[in-house]
Design a protein around this motif. Sequence first.
Motif, PDB file in Angstrom:
ATOM      1  N   PHE A 189       0.864  -1.189   0.000  1.00  0.00           N
ATOM      2  CA  PHE A 189       0.000   0.000   0.000  1.00  0.00           C
ATOM      3  C   PHE A 189       0.893   1.229   0.000  1.00  0.00           C
ATOM      4  CE2 PHE A 189      -2.669   3.341   1.433  1.00  0.00           C
ATOM      5  CZ  PHE A 189      -3.995   2.972   1.232  1.00  0.00           C
ATOM      6  N   HIS A 190       0.702   2.095  -0.983  1.00  0.00           N
ATOM      7  CA  HIS A 190       1.540   3.288  -1.138  1.00  0.00           C
ATOM      8  C   HIS A 190       0.704   4.525  -0.838  1.00  0.00           C
ATOM      9  CE1 HIS A 190       5.357   4.769  -3.249  1.00  0.00           C
ATOM     10  NE2 HIS A 190       4.744   5.859  -2.810  1.00  0.00           N
ATOM     11  N   TRP A 191       0.883   5.085   0.368  1.00  0.00           N
ATOM     12  CA  TRP A 191       0.141   6.282   0.781  1.00  0.00           C
ATOM     13  C   TRP A 191       0.819   7.502   0.188  1.00  0.00           C
ATOM     14  CZ3 TRP A 191      -4.304   6.580   3.789  1.00  0.00           C
ATOM     15  CH2 TRP A 191      -4.676   7.847   4.240  1.00  0.00           C
ATOM     16  N   MET A 192       0.050   8.364  -0.490  1.00  0.00           N
ATOM     17  CA  MET A 192       0.656   9.463  -1.254  1.00  0.00           C
ATOM     18  C   MET A 192       0.357  10.865  -0.733  1.00  0.00           C
ATOM     19  SD  MET A 192       2.709   8.873  -3.766  1.00  0.00           S
ATOM     20  CE  MET A 192       2.501  10.388  -4.718  1.00  0.00           C
ATOM     21  N   SER A 193      -0.604  11.031   0.156  1.00  0.00           N
ATOM     22  CA  SER A 193      -1.032  12.387   0.532  1.00  0.00           C
ATOM     23  C   SER A 193       0.023  13.167   1.308  1.00  0.00           C
ATOM     24  CB  SER A 193      -2.324  12.319   1.348  1.00  0.00           C
ATOM     25  OG  SER A 193      -3.377  11.800   0.561  1.00  0.00           O
ATOM     26  N   THR A 194       1.038  12.482   1.808  1.00  0.00           N
ATOM     27  CA  THR A 194       2.132  13.172   2.502  1.00  0.00           C
ATOM     28  C   THR A 194       3.242  13.587   1.545  1.00  0.00           C
ATOM     29  OG1 THR A 194       3.067  10.996   2.995  1.00  0.00           O
ATOM     30  CG2 THR A 194       1.754  12.032   4.721  1.00  0.00           C
ATOM     31  N   HIS A 195       3.065  13.371   0.259  1.00  0.00           N
ATOM     32  CA  HIS A 195       4.143  13.586  -0.701  1.00  0.00           C
ATOM     33  C   HIS A 195       4.427  15.066  -0.955  1.00  0.00           C
ATOM     34  CE1 HIS A 195       6.289  13.735  -4.549  1.00  0.00           C
ATOM     35  NE2 HIS A 195       6.676  12.500  -4.302  1.00  0.00           N
ATOM     36  N   GLY A 196       3.406  15.855  -1.131  1.00  0.00           N
ATOM     37  CA  GLY A 196       3.616  17.244  -1.521  1.00  0.00           C
ATOM     38  C   GLY A 196       3.754  17.374  -3.031  1.00  0.00           C
ATOM     39  N   PRO A 197       3.918  18.601  -3.519  1.00  0.00           N
ATOM     40  CA  PRO A 197       4.288  19.795  -2.762  1.00  0.00           C
ATOM     41  C   PRO A 197       3.131  20.470  -2.008  1.00  0.00           C
ATOM     42  CG  PRO A 197       4.083  20.344  -5.082  1.00  0.00           C
ATOM     43  CD  PRO A 197       3.895  18.862  -4.996  1.00  0.00           C
ATOM     44  N   ASN A 198       1.891  20.066  -2.288  1.00  0.00           N
ATOM     45  CA  ASN A 198       0.756  20.622  -1.559  1.00  0.00           C
ATOM     46  C   ASN A 198       0.084  19.514  -0.763  1.00  0.00           C
ATOM     47  OD1 ASN A 198      -0.270  22.939  -4.205  1.00  0.00           O
ATOM     48  ND2 ASN A 198       1.315  23.108  -2.654  1.00  0.00           N
ATOM     49  N   TYR A 199      -0.636  19.901   0.283  1.00  0.00           N
ATOM     50  CA  TYR A 199      -1.284  18.940   1.152  1.00  0.00           C
ATOM     51  C   TYR A 199      -2.717  19.385   1.403  1.00  0.00           C
ATOM     52  CZ  TYR A 199       3.710  18.439   2.032  1.00  0.00           C
ATOM     53  OH  TYR A 199       5.064  18.308   1.878  1.00  0.00           O
ATOM     54  N   PHE A 200      -3.629  18.394   1.466  1.00  0.00           N
ATOM     55  CA  PHE A 200      -5.042  18.702   1.681  1.00  0.00           C
ATOM     56  C   PHE A 200      -5.623  17.775   2.745  1.00  0.00           C
ATOM     57  CE2 PHE A 200      -3.997  20.306  -2.484  1.00  0.00           C
ATOM     58  CZ  PHE A 200      -4.649  21.527  -2.519  1.00  0.00           C
ATOM     59  N   PRO A 201      -5.155  17.912   3.978  1.00  0.00           N
ATOM     60  CA  PRO A 201      -5.699  17.080   5.062  1.00  0.00           C
ATOM     61  C   PRO A 201      -7.167  17.384   5.307  1.00  0.00           C
ATOM     62  CG  PRO A 201      -4.376  18.867   5.968  1.00  0.00           C
ATOM     63  CD  PRO A 201      -4.166  18.893   4.476  1.00  0.00           C
ATOM     64  N   LYS A 202      -7.914  16.341   5.675  1.00  0.00           N
ATOM     65  CA  LYS A 202      -9.343  16.541   5.934  1.00  0.00           C
ATOM     66  C   LYS A 202      -9.582  17.299   7.233  1.00  0.00           C
ATOM     67  CE  LYS A 202     -11.037  12.610   3.250  1.00  0.00           C
ATOM     68  NZ  LYS A 202     -11.886  11.397   3.250  1.00  0.00           N
ATOM     69  N   LYS A 250      -4.862  28.182   8.337  1.00  0.00           N
ATOM     70  CA  LYS A 250      -4.363  28.342   6.972  1.00  0.00           C
ATOM     71  C   LYS A 250      -5.384  27.901   5.938  1.00  0.00           C
ATOM     72  CE  LYS A 250       0.493  28.137   8.215  1.00  0.00           C
ATOM     73  NZ  LYS A 250       1.826  27.564   7.941  1.00  0.00           N
ATOM     74  N   ASP A 251      -5.379  28.605   4.806  1.00  0.00           N
ATOM     75  CA  ASP A 251      -6.287  28.317   3.702  1.00  0.00           C
ATOM     76  C   ASP A 251      -5.632  27.281   2.789  1.00  0.00           C
ATOM     77  OD1 ASP A 251      -8.044  28.243   1.617  1.00  0.00           O
ATOM     78  OD2 ASP A 251      -7.805  30.342   1.037  1.00  0.00           O
ATOM     79  N   LEU A 252      -6.289  26.149   2.625  1.00  0.00           N
ATOM     80  CA  LEU A 252      -5.731  25.082   1.801  1.00  0.00           C
ATOM     81  C   LEU A 252      -5.550  25.509   0.355  1.00  0.00           C
ATOM     82  CD1 LEU A 252      -7.719  21.973   3.089  1.00  0.00           C
ATOM     83  CD2 LEU A 252      -5.436  22.713   3.745  1.00  0.00           C
ATOM     84  N   ASN A 253      -6.398  26.401  -0.128  1.00  0.00           N
ATOM     85  CA  ASN A 253      -6.384  26.765  -1.542  1.00  0.00           C
ATOM     86  C   ASN A 253      -5.385  27.865  -1.881  1.00  0.00           C
ATOM     87  OD1 ASN A 253      -8.488  24.931  -2.275  1.00  0.00           O
ATOM     88  ND2 ASN A 253      -9.948  26.334  -1.307  1.00  0.00           N
ATOM     89  N   SER A 254      -4.701  28.410  -0.877  1.00  0.00           N
ATOM     90  CA  SER A 254      -3.692  29.436  -1.152  1.00  0.00           C
ATOM     91  C   SER A 254      -2.383  29.116  -0.441  1.00  0.00           C
ATOM     92  CB  SER A 254      -4.199  30.809  -0.720  1.00  0.00           C
ATOM     93  OG  SER A 254      -4.492  30.828   0.671  1.00  0.00           O
ATOM     94  N   GLN A 255      -2.092  27.839  -0.293  1.00  0.00           N
ATOM     95  CA  GLN A 255      -0.917  27.407   0.446  1.00  0.00           C
ATOM     96  C   GLN A 255       0.360  27.522  -0.387  1.00  0.00           C
ATOM     97  OE1 GLN A 255      -0.463  22.886   0.632  1.00  0.00           O
ATOM     98  NE2 GLN A 255      -2.692  23.062   0.308  1.00  0.00           N
ATOM     99  N   GLU A 256       1.466  27.735   0.299  1.00  0.00           N
ATOM    100  CA  GLU A 256       2.778  27.677  -0.320  1.00  0.00           C
ATOM    101  C   GLU A 256       3.199  26.211  -0.445  1.00  0.00           C
ATOM    102  OE1 GLU A 256       4.509  30.256  -1.439  1.00  0.00           O
ATOM    103  OE2 GLU A 256       3.028  31.739  -0.768  1.00  0.00           O
ATOM    104  N   ASN A 257       4.094  25.940  -1.376  1.00  0.00           N
ATOM    105  CA  ASN A 257       4.592  24.574  -1.517  1.00  0.00           C
ATOM    106  C   ASN A 257       5.322  24.132  -0.252  1.00  0.00           C
ATOM    107  OD1 ASN A 257       3.571  24.436  -4.079  1.00  0.00           O
ATOM    108  ND2 ASN A 257       5.541  24.581  -5.122  1.00  0.00           N
ATOM    109  N   TYR A 258       5.079  22.879   0.132  1.00  0.00           N
ATOM    110  CA  TYR A 258       5.752  22.234   1.255  1.00  0.00           C
ATOM    111  C   TYR A 258       5.579  23.012   2.560  1.00  0.00           C
ATOM    112  CZ  TYR A 258       7.890  19.451  -2.428  1.00  0.00           C
ATOM    113  OH  TYR A 258       8.084  18.626  -3.505  1.00  0.00           O
ATOM    114  N   ASP A 259       4.374  23.477   2.813  1.00  0.00           N
ATOM    115  CA  ASP A 259       4.063  24.146   4.061  1.00  0.00           C
ATOM    116  C   ASP A 259       4.210  23.142   5.210  1.00  0.00           C
ATOM    117  OD1 ASP A 259       2.011  24.807   6.298  1.00  0.00           O
ATOM    118  OD2 ASP A 259       2.223  26.712   5.212  1.00  0.00           O
ATOM    119  N   ILE A 260       5.042  23.464   6.198  1.00  0.00           N
ATOM    120  CA  ILE A 260       5.378  22.497   7.239  1.00  0.00           C
ATOM    121  C   ILE A 260       4.182  22.158   8.113  1.00  0.00           C
ATOM    122  CG2 ILE A 260       6.171  24.286   8.846  1.00  0.00           C
ATOM    123  CD1 ILE A 260       7.594  20.714   8.391  1.00  0.00           C
ATOM    124  N   ASP A 261       3.302  23.114   8.380  1.00  0.00           N
ATOM    125  CA  ASP A 261       2.128  22.837   9.214  1.00  0.00           C
ATOM    126  C   ASP A 261       1.148  21.914   8.499  1.00  0.00           C
ATOM    127  OD1 ASP A 261       3.046  24.447  11.334  1.00  0.00           O
ATOM    128  OD2 ASP A 261       2.252  26.249  10.369  1.00  0.00           O
TER     129      ASP A 261
END
Length: 410
Positions: free
Chosen positions: A179-192, A200-211
């Motif tokens: 099983f290959h989980w991909m949501s932690t890959h980046g450069p953007n993240y969309f946690p539920k 923070k606004d998911l739709n205006s995030q910077e790449n690889y935002d640490i939070d």
Amino acid sequence: TTPFLESISEQSLVSMNAFSNAQGTTGSTISILTGKYPTDTRVIYAPDILRGEDAYQHLPGILKNLGYYSAQLSFNWYADAYDLNMKNGFSEANGRSNETSNLLSDNLGLLPPNYSYFLYEIGNRLVSRLAHIFFIKEMENPYGQIGTPVTSLGFNDYEKMKDLLSLLNDKDQPLFVHFHWMSTHGPNYFPKQQVFSAEKDLNSQENYDIDLYDDSILEFDSSISNFYQELKNRGLSCKSILIITSDHSKDWTKSRLPLLIKFPNAEYSKKIIENTQHIDIAPTILDYLEISQPDWMFGQSLLSNLEKNRPIFVSVVGDTIIDEATNKRVQYQPKEPFYQFGKVASIICDRWYEINLKNYTLNYGLVEDYYGSCSQLVNNENNYNNYYNIYHHLEKFDFDVSSLTELINE
């Protein structure tokens, strides 16, 4: 960010200094599943594929011959067993069955090696293009999957988890699942759920935002916790091996990676300080199942006494360039005698040594945040034996190393 993994770590085998054998998804995936170095299989980056006997020598094939149903839930192009020409291993991979994917290849025994894969791939491409032309299914952009900002739709990790639970419900034979989980890959993240990134606004995030990255890790941990509870509900947790690792680090650095293995009934619970590597995973599974490790696997079971200060070999694609026509990052065109291999490094304790195969330079450094001490080693940048390790590693796997001889002997 990983409360569940922390909670089971005391009942697990945990490698504190684990490393990938390839700095990229394709090479590392194949190393995990075969127990072979990328320098052996020559698979490091798509569109590399397994060829000849390598296509048949892998852990899924061994387990399948022993009655396991093997399934892969990953993503196409970079980590799909069928796309990488892994034969007679996975019963299904990403929605395709072994029977349909090998319809051509299994019936073309009279053709020279790898021709069957060529015809199989032509068939795949024709089908995808025709489906696109007739508005049946839009073609995927493989690079767009991992190299550009993704949408809030993510990588369908939760859909894959549903498929995994269906396998548990439907199969009455032993299961092996990658099983290959991909949501932690980046450069953007969309946690539920946003915890660390609540403001923070998911739709205006910077790449690889640490939070947002931390929230994605927390979401992964929660999903694994839920899955493990499902194993318990079915009475399978005491019959299952759970392995958690990562295919590569952010920015493909020579960094420590997570490697946690939970065996049934907390067997072999311990921390391993010695360096471990991806090619050790398959031999460890075979050792636990009391299956002899084949000669073509070069890893070492983590259930045995590990060789002290053994070199961990890491293959790297090398530098990339921006294609002026497409404005996308691409690899340099492979050139002999090392072709797609741009760099090869060895890691010994907390130090790494690297030969750049493109510009013929030697580099070295320390592994960041190494766990433990290596003060007992006399192992510095002037110790050319460490570069000879790489030289002989390449020579062992039939690379022409004559162009490196003068560099090593300087």
